[in-house]
Design an enzyme around this catalytic site. Structure first.
Site, PDB file in Angstrom:
ATOM      1  N   SER A   1     -13.123  12.669   4.660  1.00  0.00           N
ATOM      2  CA  SER A   1     -13.406  11.240   4.117  1.00  0.00           C
ATOM      3  C   SER A   1     -13.686  10.268   5.426  1.00  0.00           C
ATOM      4  CB  SER A   1     -12.297  10.962   3.666  1.00  0.00           C
ATOM      5  OG  SER A   1     -11.641  11.892   2.501  1.00  0.00           O
ATOM      6  N   GLY A   2     -12.981  10.363   6.406  1.00  0.00           N
ATOM      7  CA  GLY A   2     -13.089   9.218   7.614  1.00  0.00           C
ATOM      8  C   GLY A   2     -14.053   9.484   8.332  1.00  0.00           C
TER       9      GLY A   2
ATOM     10  N   THR B   1     -10.894  17.589   3.261  1.00  0.00           N
ATOM     11  CA  THR B   1      -9.812  17.809   2.398  1.00  0.00           C
ATOM     12  C   THR B   1      -9.975  17.269   0.771  1.00  0.00           C
ATOM     13  OG1 THR B   1      -8.410  18.018   4.125  1.00  0.00           O
ATOM     14  CG2 THR B   1      -7.310  17.694   2.084  1.00  0.00           C
ATOM     15  N   CYS B   2     -10.252  16.147   0.924  1.00  0.00           N
ATOM     16  CA  CYS B   2     -10.437  15.131  -0.491  1.00  0.00           C
ATOM     17  C   CYS B   2     -11.365  16.259  -1.307  1.00  0.00           C
ATOM     18  CB  CYS B   2     -10.925  13.923   0.009  1.00  0.00           C
ATOM     19  SG  CYS B   2     -10.918  12.762  -1.707  1.00  0.00           S
TER      20      CYS B   2
ATOM     21  N   CYS C   1      -8.165  15.454  -3.324  1.00  0.00           N
ATOM     22  CA  CYS C   1      -8.082  14.877  -4.317  1.00  0.00           C
ATOM     23  C   CYS C   1      -9.318  15.143  -5.725  1.00  0.00           C
ATOM     24  CB  CYS C   1      -8.881  13.254  -4.229  1.00  0.00           C
ATOM     25  SG  CYS C   1      -8.707  12.885  -2.261  1.00  0.00           S
TER      26      CYS C   1
ATOM     27  N   LYS D   1      -8.255  18.652  -7.519  1.00  0.00           N
ATOM     28  CA  LYS D   1      -6.948  18.477  -8.096  1.00  0.00           C
ATOM     29  C   LYS D   1      -7.379  17.476  -9.611  1.00  0.00           C
ATOM     30  CE  LYS D   1      -4.981  14.694  -7.395  1.00  0.00           C
ATOM     31  NZ  LYS D   1      -4.490  13.759  -6.493  1.00  0.00           N
TER      32      LYS D   1
ATOM     33  N   TYR E   1     -23.003  15.599   0.513  1.00  0.00           N
ATOM     34  CA  TYR E   1     -22.628  14.934   1.505  1.00  0.00           C
ATOM     35  C   TYR E   1     -23.549  15.343   2.751  1.00  0.00           C
ATOM     36  CZ  TYR E   1     -18.338  13.056   0.647  1.00  0.00           C
ATOM     37  OH  TYR E   1     -17.207  12.231   0.198  1.00  0.00           O
TER      38      TYR E   1
ATOM     39  N   GLY F   1       8.859  17.262  -3.077  1.00  0.00           N
ATOM     40  CA  GLY F   1       9.017  15.936  -3.765  1.00  0.00           C
ATOM     41  C   GLY F   1       7.885  14.963  -3.567  1.00  0.00           C
TER      42      GLY F   1
ATOM     43  N   TYR G   1       3.931  13.533  -3.853  1.00  0.00           N
ATOM     44  CA  TYR G   1       2.877  13.215  -5.077  1.00  0.00           C
ATOM     45  C   TYR G   1       2.129  14.585  -5.434  1.00  0.00           C
ATOM     46  CZ  TYR G   1      -1.124  12.766  -2.236  1.00  0.00           C
ATOM     47  OH  TYR G   1      -2.275  12.811  -1.427  1.00  0.00           O
TER      48      TYR G   1
ATOM     49  N   GLU H   1       2.142  16.304  -9.028  1.00  0.00           N
ATOM     50  CA  GLU H   1       0.885  16.329  -9.823  1.00  0.00           C
ATOM     51  C   GLU H   1       0.511  17.933 -10.197  1.00  0.00           C
ATOM     52  OE1 GLU H   1      -1.745  12.786  -7.749  1.00  0.00           O
ATOM     53  OE2 GLU H   1      -1.919  14.669  -6.954  1.00  0.00           O
TER      54      GLU H   1
ATOM     55  N   ASP I   1      -5.989  11.008   8.379  1.00  0.00           N
ATOM     56  CA  ASP I   1      -4.689  11.672   8.317  1.00  0.00           C
ATOM     57  C   ASP I   1      -4.066  11.980   9.660  1.00  0.00           C
ATOM     58  OD1 ASP I   1      -5.116  11.535   5.557  1.00  0.00           O
ATOM     59  OD2 ASP I   1      -4.747  13.532   5.369  1.00  0.00           O
TER      60      ASP I   1
ATOM     61  N   THR J   1      -7.462   8.998   0.966  1.00  0.00           N
ATOM     62  CA  THR J   1      -8.961   9.018   1.240  1.00  0.00           C
ATOM     63  C   THR J   1      -9.440   7.602   1.411  1.00  0.00           C
ATOM     64  OG1 THR J   1      -9.650  11.321   0.648  1.00  0.00           O
ATOM     65  CG2 THR J   1     -11.122   9.337   0.004  1.00  0.00           C
TER      66      THR J   1
ATOM     67  N   ALA K   1      -2.232   5.665  -6.817  1.00  0.00           N
ATOM     68  CA  ALA K   1      -1.915   6.484  -8.287  1.00  0.00           C
ATOM     69  C   ALA K   1      -1.140   7.861  -7.977  1.00  0.00           C
ATOM     70  CB  ALA K   1      -3.097   6.608  -9.052  1.00  0.00           C
TER      71      ALA K   1
ATOM     72  N   HIS L   1      -6.584  -6.917 -26.208  1.00  0.00           N
ATOM     73  CA  HIS L   1      -5.989  -6.408 -27.433  1.00  0.00           C
ATOM     74  C   HIS L   1      -6.878  -5.510 -28.274  1.00  0.00           C
ATOM     75  CE1 HIS L   1      -2.656  -6.444 -30.143  1.00  0.00           C
ATOM     76  NE2 HIS L   1      -3.647  -6.703 -31.109  1.00  0.00           N
TER      77      HIS L   1
ATOM     78  N   GLU M   1      -2.270  -5.040 -21.695  1.00  0.00           N
ATOM     79  CA  GLU M   1      -2.032  -6.479 -21.768  1.00  0.00           C
ATOM     80  C   GLU M   1      -0.591  -6.852 -21.656  1.00  0.00           C
ATOM     81  OE1 GLU M   1      -2.362  -7.689 -26.354  1.00  0.00           O
ATOM     82  OE2 GLU M   1      -2.372  -5.693 -26.570  1.00  0.00           O
TER      83      GLU M   1
HETATM   84  C1  LIG Z   1      -3.804  18.404  -2.763  1.00  0.00           C
HETATM   85  C2  LIG Z   1      -4.139  17.043  -2.331  1.00  0.00           C
HETATM   86  C3  LIG Z   1      -4.510  16.127  -3.099  1.00  0.00           C
HETATM   87  C4  LIG Z   1      -4.765  15.137  -2.564  1.00  0.00           C
HETATM   88  N1  LIG Z   1      -5.118  13.972  -3.631  1.00  0.00           N
HETATM   89  C5  LIG Z   1      -5.445  12.451  -3.260  1.00  0.00           C
HETATM   90  C6  LIG Z   1      -5.699  11.711  -3.993  1.00  0.00           C
HETATM   91  O1  LIG Z   1      -5.632  11.779  -5.245  1.00  0.00           O
HETATM   92  N2  LIG Z   1      -6.129  10.395  -3.608  1.00  0.00           N
HETATM   93  C7  LIG Z   1      -6.281  10.108  -2.174  1.00  0.00           C
HETATM   94  O2  LIG Z   1      -6.571   9.062  -2.066  1.00  0.00           O
HETATM   95  N3  LIG Z   1      -5.867  11.129  -1.211  1.00  0.00           N
HETATM   96  C8  LIG Z   1      -5.475  12.266  -1.556  1.00  0.00           C
HETATM   97  N4  LIG Z   1      -5.387  13.378  -0.857  1.00  0.00           N
HETATM   98  C9  LIG Z   1      -5.213  12.843   0.721  1.00  0.00           C
HETATM   99  C10 LIG Z   1      -6.726  13.051   1.345  1.00  0.00           C
HETATM  100  O3  LIG Z   1      -7.274  14.311   0.834  1.00  0.00           O
HETATM  101  C11 LIG Z   1      -6.722  12.980   2.766  1.00  0.00           C
HETATM  102  O4  LIG Z   1      -5.905  11.680   2.861  1.00  0.00           O
HETATM  103  C12 LIG Z   1      -8.253  12.536   3.229  1.00  0.00           C
HETATM  104  O5  LIG Z   1      -8.822  13.878   3.100  1.00  0.00           O
HETATM  105  C13 LIG Z   1      -8.031  12.298   4.808  1.00  0.00           C
HETATM  106  O6  LIG Z   1      -9.352  12.273   5.436  1.00  0.00           O
HETATM  107  P1  LIG Z   1      -9.590  12.730   6.914  1.00  0.00           P
HETATM  108  O7  LIG Z   1     -10.947  12.189   7.187  1.00  0.00           O
HETATM  109  O8  LIG Z   1      -8.736  12.099   7.725  1.00  0.00           O
HETATM  110  O9  LIG Z   1      -9.300  14.152   7.003  1.00  0.00           O
HETATM  111  P2  LIG Z   1     -10.164  15.433   6.074  1.00  0.00           P
HETATM  112  O10 LIG Z   1     -10.568  14.882   4.764  1.00  0.00           O
HETATM  113  O11 LIG Z   1      -8.847  16.448   6.023  1.00  0.00           O
HETATM  114  O12 LIG Z   1     -11.189  15.894   7.055  1.00  0.00           O
HETATM  115  C14 LIG Z   1     -10.957  16.429   8.329  1.00  0.00           C
HETATM  116  C15 LIG Z   1     -12.107  17.401   8.579  1.00  0.00           C
HETATM  117  O13 LIG Z   1     -12.149  17.790   9.897  1.00  0.00           O
HETATM  118  C16 LIG Z   1     -12.393  19.369   9.930  1.00  0.00           C
HETATM  119  N5  LIG Z   1     -12.004  19.778  11.433  1.00  0.00           N
HETATM  120  C17 LIG Z   1     -10.740  19.780  11.719  1.00  0.00           C
HETATM  121  N6  LIG Z   1     -10.574  20.217  13.175  1.00  0.00           N
HETATM  122  C18 LIG Z   1     -11.860  20.506  13.405  1.00  0.00           C
HETATM  123  C19 LIG Z   1     -12.449  20.903  14.699  1.00  0.00           C
HETATM  124  N7  LIG Z   1     -11.641  21.059  15.754  1.00  0.00           N
HETATM  125  N8  LIG Z   1     -13.875  20.826  14.612  1.00  0.00           N
HETATM  126  C20 LIG Z   1     -14.638  20.509  13.426  1.00  0.00           C
HETATM  127  N9  LIG Z   1     -14.251  20.018  12.279  1.00  0.00           N
HETATM  128  C21 LIG Z   1     -12.716  20.063  12.431  1.00  0.00           C
HETATM  129  C22 LIG Z   1     -11.800  19.848   8.823  1.00  0.00           C
HETATM  130  O14 LIG Z   1     -12.277  20.922   8.524  1.00  0.00           O
HETATM  131  C23 LIG Z   1     -11.842  18.810   7.705  1.00  0.00           C
HETATM  132  O15 LIG Z   1     -13.313  19.005   7.036  1.00  0.00           O
HETATM  133  C24 LIG Z   1      -4.886  14.384  -1.282  1.00  0.00           C
HETATM  134  C25 LIG Z   1      -4.499  15.570  -0.395  1.00  0.00           C
HETATM  135  C26 LIG Z   1      -4.221  16.809  -0.684  1.00  0.00           C
HETATM  136  C27 LIG Z   1      -4.053  18.075   0.161  1.00  0.00           C
END
Ligand SMILES: Cc1cc2nc3c(=O)[nH]c(=O)nc-3n(C[C@H](O)[C@H](O)[C@H](O)COP(=O)(O)OP(=O)(O)OC[C@H]3O[C@@H](n4cnc5c(N)ncnc54)[C@H](O)[C@@H]3O)c2cc1C
Length: 454
Positions: A18-19, A45-46, A51, A54, A102, A178, A180, A184, A306, A314, A344, A440, A445
């Site tokens: 995401s980031g 991850t997302c 996200c 899920k 992407y 415990g 979210y 979920e 993260d 995300t 949420a 309404h 509301e």
């Molecule tokens: C089950 C679950 C449900 C979630 N539900 C929600 C939700 O409903 N709403 C919400 O806002 N957030 C949710 N999240 C949290 C959200 O997914 C994370 O906050 C978000 O993905 C963080 O983004 P990021 O860019 O920090 O890391 P990530 O999205 O984890 O991306 C990091 C990437 O770096 C890559 N990477 C790692 N090390 C290396 C390396 N050395 N070289 C190359 N690539 C590498 C990984 O493979 C990964 O693709 C959920 C998380 C989980 C586990």
């Protein structure tokens, strides 16, 4: 030749989640030469194990409520049968489509995508696939990884990484944790028809949420058949001859299930990153230390998402990315505003929340707050005959009438809270809420019709 031209890239991003993806795209749009490394899956991850899959599972589980409610509205349905492989494989196809999107987005923005595991060699050098690249700035956006406590038989359990790919649907399941994600998945498995247990060592799940939401949700989940084991933990998991898992709890109880899923938190994924070759420092929890401009303790190296373990969501990672890209390549000098982040929990019913919980507001404002609270049977249940309840709550500063917190437990709470979050961010007062005309008939509301504080 300028200093920038001595480097292969202006920005090298490690991790296309995401980031990372947002930072790469924005930076490229500002004219920077950008590369992004990804070792596992585009979107992070997302998109792949968070996200998105899920929420698709939550939609699947919610059909159980609709089937239950339908008879009161005149529908006669046959016996419902759930097909796990169909859901799992349809979900996989959708994720593959998103991975492709992407890839296209990065391509169109002119970002070089490098598949592989990247390792820092220094503040301006990265190694990947046997090659080396130099970059003026390096961004670490590697996210987190599920953390599972070591217990005898722990290797028989799964985490949120594996739950999306199970070969067979477990008829009986324990979710440990415990947070979210635990809550979920309990709703998902229960809705899809599994005997579902939640085991959590604390007295009640969702520790940082408003107490009324926590107790309200626990009551409704129990009512829907989820078995809640609070103040308890798993001490041992053993495999029976028939393949089922024999699980012993600290309380002495034992449960036989088909799967145990740990949702006990995630840790920053920094191992193997080569941080020892840099001056990047970690905090006590293993998260990368950054200042308010996301600079690590190594010059030229930044971190977001993260892996810095501030608010692991995300939209937060995305906003951090936009602040950083603007600062590095668009002349900005901003910091991220972490106040009033709406969120949420896609439990059943859903939680939507923004701002302070009642207990946090009391801690900050003493007794100087007013609470407005309503709880009612939603209109749909009048014909459906179910026992679902909706709860809404406003926390208001007594002196200024500013709304400090806004909380909801009920269908569509996540959708509703997004709109209210704009009002809260803009500093809305209870007078503004009162002066707003309701829509309404909706549940929402009630947020503008509550008049008496409790
Ligand atoms: C089950 C679950 C449900 C979630 N539900 C929600 C939700 O409903 N709403 C919400 O806002 N957030 C949710 N999240 C949290 C959200 O997914 C994370 O906050 C978000 O993905 C963080 O983004 P990021 O860019 O920090 O890391 P990530 O999205 O984890 O991306 C990091 C990437 O770096 C890559 N990477 C790692 N090390 C290396 C390396 N050395 N070289 C190359 N690539 C590498 C990984 O493979 C990964 O693709 C959920 C998380 C989980 C586990």
């Amino acid at each position: 030749m300028t200093d920038a031209e001595n480097y292969d890239y202006d920005l090298f991003v490690i991790g296309a989640g995401s980031g990372g993806v947002r930072a790469a795209r924005m930076s490229a749009q500002y004219g920077a030469r950008v590369a992004i490394a990804e070792e596992r899956y585009l979107g992070g991850t997302c998109v792949n194990a968070g996200c998105v899959p899920k929420k698709l599972f939550v939609y699947a589980a919610e059909f159980a409520h609709s089937f239950r409610d339908a008879a009161g509205f005149g529908w006669q349905l046959g016996a419902a049968k759930f097909d796990w492989p169909a859901l799992r494989d349809n979900k996989n196809r959708e994720i593959a489509r998103l991975n492709g999107i992407y890839s296209e987005l990065l391509d169109k923005a002119g970002v070089t995508v490098i598949e592989g595991s990247a390792r820092l060699l220094g503040s301006n050098r990265v190694a990947i696939n046997g090659g080396e690249y130099s970059a003026r700035h390096i961004l670490i956006a590697v996210g987190g990884w599920p953390w599972m406590p070591g217990i005898p038989g722990g290797e028989l359990a799964i985490s949120s990484n594996e739950v999306f790919h199970l070969k067979e649907f477990p008829r009986r399941v324990i979710i440990v944790g415990g947070g979210y994600i635990a809550v979920e998945f309990a709703g998902i498995f229960n809705g899809l028809g599994a005997e579902t247990h939640v085991v959590y060592r604390g007295e009640l799940f969702l520790k940082n949420f408003d107490q009324d939401l926590r107790t309200g949700l626990a009551a409704q989940m129990a009512n829907q058949g989820v078995k809640l084991h609070f103040d308890d933990d798993i001490v041992r998991i053993e495999k029976n001859a028939d393949g089922a898992l024999d699980v012993t709890l600290r309380s002495g109880a034992s449960l036989v299930v088909d799967a145990v899923m740990y949702a006990t938190g995630r840790k920053p994924k920094t191992s193997g990153l080569g941080l020892e070759n840099t001056a990047v420092a970690l905090d006590d929890q293993g998260a990368i230390k950054v200042d308010d401009r996301f600079a690590t303790t190594a010059p030229g190296v930044y971190a977001i998402g993260d892996v810095i373990d501030r608010v692991a969501l995300t939209p937060v990672a995305i906003n951090e990315a936009m602040v950083l890209a603007d600062n590095l390549f668009n002349g900005g000098n901003g910091a991220m505003d972490y106040s009033n982040i709406p969120t949420a929990v896609f439990s059943q019913p859903t939680i939507g929340t923004v701002g302070l919980s009642e207990s946090d507001a009391r801690a900050q404002f003493g007794g100087n707050i007013k609470i407005y609270r309503t709880e009612f049977r939603p209109m749909k249940q009048t014909l459906a005959g179910g026992s679902d309840r909706v709860m809404m709550k406003l926390i208001v500063a007594a002196d200024t009438a500013r709304v400090l917190g806004c909380h909801m437990l009920g269908d569509a709470a996540g959708e509703i809270i997004q709109g209210l979050a704009v009002a809260i961010k803009a500093g809305a007062t209870k007078r503004d809420f009162d002066a707003t005309v309701g829509v309404h008939p909706t549940a929402a509301e009630e947020f503008v019709t509550m008049r008496l504080s409790v």
